[in-house]
Scaffold this active site. Structure first.
Site, PDB file in Angstrom:
ATOM      1  N   SER A   1       0.856  -1.194   0.000  1.00  0.00           N
ATOM      2  CA  SER A   1       0.000   0.000   0.000  1.00  0.00           C
ATOM      3  C   SER A   1       0.886   1.235   0.000  1.00  0.00           C
ATOM      4  CB  SER A   1      -0.875   0.019   1.262  1.00  0.00           C
ATOM      5  OG  SER A   1      -1.503   1.272   1.405  1.00  0.00           O
TER       6      SER A   1
ATOM      7  N   TYR B   1      -1.543  -0.252  10.408  1.00  0.00           N
ATOM      8  CA  TYR B   1      -1.745  -0.705   9.024  1.00  0.00           C
ATOM      9  C   TYR B   1      -0.538  -0.313   8.171  1.00  0.00           C
ATOM     10  CZ  TYR B   1      -3.629  -1.055   4.312  1.00  0.00           C
ATOM     11  OH  TYR B   1      -3.801  -1.378   2.983  1.00  0.00           O
TER      12      TYR B   1
HETATM   13  N1  LIG Z   1      -8.823  -0.765  -1.297  1.00  0.00           N
HETATM   14  C1  LIG Z   1      -7.796   0.049  -1.171  1.00  0.00           C
HETATM   15  O1  LIG Z   1      -7.918   1.273  -1.312  1.00  0.00           O
HETATM   16  C2  LIG Z   1      -6.415  -0.518  -0.881  1.00  0.00           C
HETATM   17  C3  LIG Z   1      -5.337   0.376  -0.959  1.00  0.00           C
HETATM   18  C4  LIG Z   1      -4.053  -0.109  -0.720  1.00  0.00           C
HETATM   19  C5  LIG Z   1      -3.868  -1.438  -0.424  1.00  0.00           C
HETATM   20  N2  LIG Z   1      -4.933  -2.294  -0.351  1.00  0.00           N
HETATM   21  C6  LIG Z   1      -4.684  -3.688  -0.028  1.00  0.00           C
HETATM   22  O2  LIG Z   1      -5.254  -4.508  -1.008  1.00  0.00           O
HETATM   23  C7  LIG Z   1      -5.521  -5.793  -0.460  1.00  0.00           C
HETATM   24  C8  LIG Z   1      -6.924  -6.238  -0.862  1.00  0.00           C
HETATM   25  O3  LIG Z   1      -7.851  -5.340  -0.256  1.00  0.00           O
HETATM   26  P1  LIG Z   1      -9.222  -4.927  -0.950  1.00  0.00           P
HETATM   27  O4  LIG Z   1      -9.184  -3.473  -1.190  1.00  0.00           O
HETATM   28  O5  LIG Z   1      -9.521  -5.833  -2.065  1.00  0.00           O
HETATM   29  O6  LIG Z   1     -10.199  -5.149   0.294  1.00  0.00           O
HETATM   30  P2  LIG Z   1     -11.437  -6.139   0.526  1.00  0.00           P
HETATM   31  O7  LIG Z   1     -12.407  -6.004  -0.587  1.00  0.00           O
HETATM   32  O8  LIG Z   1     -11.872  -5.855   1.914  1.00  0.00           O
HETATM   33  O9  LIG Z   1     -10.789  -7.601   0.449  1.00  0.00           O
HETATM   34  C9  LIG Z   1      -9.951  -8.083   1.467  1.00  0.00           C
HETATM   35  C10 LIG Z   1      -9.738  -9.565   1.262  1.00  0.00           C
HETATM   36  O10 LIG Z   1      -8.867 -10.055   2.293  1.00  0.00           O
HETATM   37  C11 LIG Z   1      -9.481 -11.169   2.904  1.00  0.00           C
HETATM   38  N3  LIG Z   1      -9.181 -11.256   4.325  1.00  0.00           N
HETATM   39  C12 LIG Z   1      -9.264 -10.272   5.246  1.00  0.00           C
HETATM   40  N4  LIG Z   1      -8.991 -10.751   6.461  1.00  0.00           N
HETATM   41  C13 LIG Z   1      -8.748 -12.067   6.304  1.00  0.00           C
HETATM   42  C14 LIG Z   1      -8.424 -13.114   7.204  1.00  0.00           C
HETATM   43  N5  LIG Z   1      -8.316 -12.904   8.527  1.00  0.00           N
HETATM   44  N6  LIG Z   1      -8.238 -14.367   6.713  1.00  0.00           N
HETATM   45  C15 LIG Z   1      -8.366 -14.603   5.385  1.00  0.00           C
HETATM   46  N7  LIG Z   1      -8.671 -13.645   4.484  1.00  0.00           N
HETATM   47  C16 LIG Z   1      -8.867 -12.403   4.943  1.00  0.00           C
HETATM   48  C17 LIG Z   1     -10.973 -10.957   2.747  1.00  0.00           C
HETATM   49  O11 LIG Z   1     -11.603 -12.215   2.860  1.00  0.00           O
HETATM   50  P3  LIG Z   1     -13.158 -12.354   3.396  1.00  0.00           P
HETATM   51  O12 LIG Z   1     -13.931 -11.278   2.689  1.00  0.00           O
HETATM   52  O13 LIG Z   1     -13.547 -13.725   2.926  1.00  0.00           O
HETATM   53  O14 LIG Z   1     -13.117 -12.172   4.856  1.00  0.00           O
HETATM   54  C18 LIG Z   1     -11.040 -10.364   1.355  1.00  0.00           C
HETATM   55  O15 LIG Z   1     -11.063 -11.368   0.378  1.00  0.00           O
HETATM   56  C19 LIG Z   1      -5.316  -5.659   1.055  1.00  0.00           C
HETATM   57  O16 LIG Z   1      -4.060  -6.210   1.404  1.00  0.00           O
HETATM   58  C20 LIG Z   1      -5.288  -4.158   1.278  1.00  0.00           C
HETATM   59  O17 LIG Z   1      -4.515  -3.804   2.386  1.00  0.00           O
HETATM   60  C21 LIG Z   1      -6.211  -1.861  -0.580  1.00  0.00           C
END
Ligand SMILES: NC(=O)c1ccc[n+]([C@@H]2O[C@H](COP(=O)([O-])OP(=O)(O)OC[C@H]3O[C@@H](n4cnc5c(N)ncnc54)[C@H](OP(=O)(O)O)[C@@H]3O)[C@@H](O)[C@H]2O)c1
Length: 250
Positions: free
Chosen positions: A136, A149
């Site tokens: 991130s 985070y």
């Molecule tokens: N969205 C943004 O703006 C952003 C920006 C920078 C970085 N990121 C990074 O991108 C990555 C994906 O995030 P996203 O934006 O796609 O968010 P998201 O839609 O909330 O997806 C998060 C994913 O991680 C899984 N997860 C969370 N906790 C878990 C656990 N304890 N065990 C197993 N799986 C778990 C969730 O599974 P379940 O739904 O099945 O619980 C979900 O599939 C993350 O690492 C996040 O930090 C996101």
């Protein structure tokens, strides 16, 4: 690397970036192992992609080794590992409950390290493979109200960089995707919505394209969007100026 016919394990495949990346990888001909906690969504994605769903909680310290063994059993090994699963937490650090600190560090940092530890040796032995980490921009700049985070993502970034140096000449590519703000459930789930007017959140499909492109080309790092390398460069070259700008504009 060639994606068609390879086995790709995607964590966090049940939502957001992982879901979109899994669809892109399936389009490119990969066989998938799909991990997350939400069984219903994993099954739906498995139905669309022909992948193997494996449900489990990465906050459990044993889950990474169980997942690696399941991927071996179901798909005969992993060629491409996408360490994408992650959770956020927003608010003043002093208000953060210690169990939340541990949960973020375990899911965002320890679990990808353990999973990589379980799968990398076989890739190195085959002299072929790719490990991608979704970090991130918060890990590169630091963000007020997201101290833990940001620290987990900085740790992941540094882990990936070190591993890349270690894996030189092994035939295994190590890369990071560094997203800014992406249209996913991430902000709602962390308990505080994204409220800034700029930068505007990127569509998740665009981020998935960048992620899969980075795998295909063996890129060491990709920013999403690309201009994010600018604040990182300013912070490196002129940290005083960066801190002044960050304090003024957030
Ligand atoms: N969205 C943004 O703006 C952003 C920006 C920078 C970085 N990121 C990074 O991108 C990555 C994906 O995030 P996203 O934006 O796609 O968010 P998201 O839609 O909330 O997806 C998060 C994913 O991680 C899984 N997860 C969370 N906790 C878990 C656990 N304890 N065990 C197993 N799986 C778990 C969730 O599974 P379940 O739904 O099945 O619980 C979900 O599939 C993350 O690492 C996040 O930090 C996101």
């Amino acid at each position: 690397m060639r994606i068609a016919g390879r086995v790709a394990l995607v964590t966090g495949a049940s939502s957001g970036i992982g879901w979109a990346a899994a669809l892109r990888l399936a389009d490119a001909g990969a066989r998938l192992v799909l991990h997350g906690r939400d069984r219903r969504r994993l099954s739906a994605l498995a139905g669309r992609t022909g992948g193997f769903p494996v449900a489990g909680d990465l906050a459990d310290p044993q889950e990474a080794s169980r997942l690696a063994a399941e991927a071996e059993r179901l798909a005969g090994g992993v060629d491409i590992l996408v360490n994408n699963a992650g959770v956020g937490w927003a608010g003043p650090f002093s208000a953060m409950a210690p169990p939340d600190i541990e949960r973020l560090v375990t899911v965002n940092l320890v679990a990808p390290m353990r999973l990589t530890r379980a799968l990398l040796p076989a890739m190195c032995a085959r002299r072929d493979g790719c490990v991608m980490f979704v970090t991130s921009i918060a890990g590169r700049t630091g963000v007020a109200g997201e101290a833990v985070y940001s620290a987990t993502k900085a740790g992941l970034d540094s882990f990936a960089e070190s591993l890349r140096l270690e894996a030189r000449g092994s035939g295994v590519g190590i890369g990071v995707l560094v997203p800014g703000v992406v249209q996913t459930e991430f902000f709602r789930r962390r308990g505080r919505p994204y409220e800034r007017r700029s930068p505007r959140p990127l569509p998740v499909d665009r981020v998935a394209d960048l992620l899969v492109g980075a795998i295909a080309t063996g890129s060491a790092e990709r920013y999403a969007p690309g201009w994010l390398r600018l604040p990182v460069a300013v912070r490196g070259a002129a940290p005083g100026l960066y801190r002044w700008l960050a304090a003024r504009f957030g």
